[in-house]
Enzyme design. Sequence first.
Site: not given
Ligand code: GDG
Length: 740
Positions: A99, A153, A287, A292, A325, A390-391, A394, A508
């Site tokens: 990991y 993944d 993160r 990022k 990390r 995903l941010v 959202e 063809d």
């Molecule tokens: C992989 C890929 C791909 C973050 N900080 C807080 C918090 N979050 C939640 C966000 C969002 C998620 O974490 C981060 O979204 P990512 O898109 O970066 O997802 P990861 O799972 O880290 O990454 C990425 C994803 O997989 C999906 O396939 O999009 O590219 O690297 O949901 O809201 N949530 C809360 N507090 C925080 O401080 N509650």
Amino acid sequence: MTTSKTPFNRLLIVSYRLPFTIHQTPEGLSLKQNAGGLVSAVLSMAERLGQPGAPVASKIHWVGHADPALQSVDPAVFENETFVAHPVFLDEAVNKGFYEGFSNDLLWPLFHYFPSYASFRESDFTCYQQANARFLEEVLALIEPGDLVWIHDFQLMLLPNLVREARPDTRIGYFFHIPFPNYEIIKLLPRAWRQQLIQGVLGADVLGFHTPDYVQHFLQSVSEVLALPIIGNRVVFPDRSAVVRDFPISVDFAKFNNSGQEDAVVAMRHGYLSLLRHPKLIFSVDRLDYTKGITSRLQGFERFLHQHPEWRDTVTFVMTVVPSRDNIPQYQEIKREIEETVGRINGLFGSIGWRPVVYLYSSLTFTELLALYTACDVALITPLRDGMNLVCKEFVASREDGRGVLILSELAGAAQELPDALIINPTDTQEVADAIHKALVMTPREQEGRMRKMRDRVQNYSVFRWSHDFLKAFDEMMNNPLELETDLSVPSFVTAFADANRRLMLVDFDGTLAPLVNNPADARPSNALKTVLHGLAEQSDLVVISGRNRVFLEKTFAGIPVYLVAEHGAFLKKPDAPWERLDLSADDWQETVREQMQAYVDRFPGSFVEEKETAIAWHYRMAEAEDIEAQAVELAASLRETNALVPLAVIQGSKVVEVKPAHHSKGTVALAIAEQKPYDFIVSIGDDTTDEDMFRQLPNWAYTLKVGSGTSNARYRLARQRDVETLLTQMSEAITPVTG
Ligand code: GDG
């Protein structure tokens, strides 16, 4: 949304992390599922299967790594109403190499285009193999016939093929959450590793990536690393095929849309806004990670403050970084860099009553996150590379008020879906500074216009659509097997043809109507065949559908009332009508393609370039080099990298590599013609990979005939080209009235 037939009984999800925590409740320990998008998506699949409250056998099983401290916990605790969690306990040293080492220290940086951060340690690869094998043990312990195993993944790239080898009949899905980089990056991996990784994921029946780019990169690696044939979006093995497609992951739109007005969120939002007391708020949350782009984002903000002193004291940037990390030196280093930059900006620009950057190194509760998504004026999301992100989705889903501006990096997968964001390059701090300014002065009307389009997209492609589409891909594959059903039963085929009222034939040219010859100019149908074609064309719609140019086709079929389709669908000529151009693409790509092909002509005497009006082809049937096929694969791979205003298709046919705009094909034209009239009999015949598009797109009931050997989308096979002539002759005789 239509619900297709479910092709499986139980669903087994496998991911590195289990999305559950064990909670102490008054009744004892219990399993609580986390609120991530993947869990929501899987829950919606559970609903689709009608599962909540159903017996144990139909619960969703989730296999994932768990803390060894949980080993002593009663297994019954790992189950709730919907899920059964199956913890995989890994030896600590194995987990570290697997990991932290191979996954996070090699695949993560490499696949995010940070090769200089990648550590190549053989011992880590061994741990990666061992850990994937441990996951296999857990899967095998619970798998039953009819189960669908969906693996997630980059930590588990070897697992699909391990499951395939152990249980060949299992339906296996695989989804890749991070970017799949282009082949130049994959090439940095030692040969044996890259072979095993690509072979590993190809154990799945359906492979999903976030974007079409990642799919192309993956297919390029498949042909470079394993030299497997690819037909359309399928990688073909002797006994099966694997579908490779993009499925853009998303969020639970309704959850974010509805949460903004919840009491706790409203109270928190008001609290923040009164505390900050500045009219404008910029927000980001990530993160801690070098992918990022946090430091360059701060530098963009700094530049903005330099260039726009009128905004000082007025705008606050709330930047949340979630700890991650931070025991690893690279992460400690970026944390230090971020803190220094924040300190510098606040020192340079701040005042007693104003802190330009409010920096938080902690995670937020869901309520806090929603309060900030809905309080801010601008979301500043600038990763240097992100599989999807995903941010940003959202944020968009949260903005029920239709306001707010999204600034988004072009290097996030999400940028391809959200062109109405202010799209920036994150390394260009001037562009970031300009975008911040543009966002802050944007009129509410423009904000609403952009936000509406983005919200429509996220609402239509929510995470439920994502999981639904993924599962649907299994149905489609099962309904369209690549293997040919049978050899054609000629008498019943000819009878069906003769009995039909409206007949369509799509045939063809090279390798089908005429034998393959060394010099394309020499290919001619025989006079006897021309007579047969004439007879057929009088009583059916006969379409000669070819990669050849217009002049050749028109000359060859002069006097026969056929439809002609030239250059793989770029031109159509109906009998007694002039040519129509169906393709109106820009041709900015032709120069570079021509140059690359010319370089191959120089290297391989006997080969030549054919210029068509909408396509360019390199023919190498006459070239003598022993490794000519490998060279053709290499040329095709490098041609796939061509930058163009329109998507291009690189076609590897029989001794030819051809480049053409992607959005027309024999398939699109065949379908368009087939839909023009209510035909009750359709036959299409072809020998080449370009004919596969035609076979795939025509209705299921059409007779699709592949000439020669090899796997195909067609239903039937004719062994040789000359069998075509025999068949057409019989068809013609069956509909020609007997005279005399
Ligand atoms: C992989 C890929 C791909 C973050 N900080 C807080 C918090 N979050 C939640 C966000 C969002 C998620 O974490 C981060 O979204 P990512 O898109 O970066 O997802 P990861 O799972 O880290 O990454 C990425 C994803 O997989 C999906 O396939 O999009 O590219 O690297 O949901 O809201 N949530 C809360 N507090 C925080 O401080 N509650």
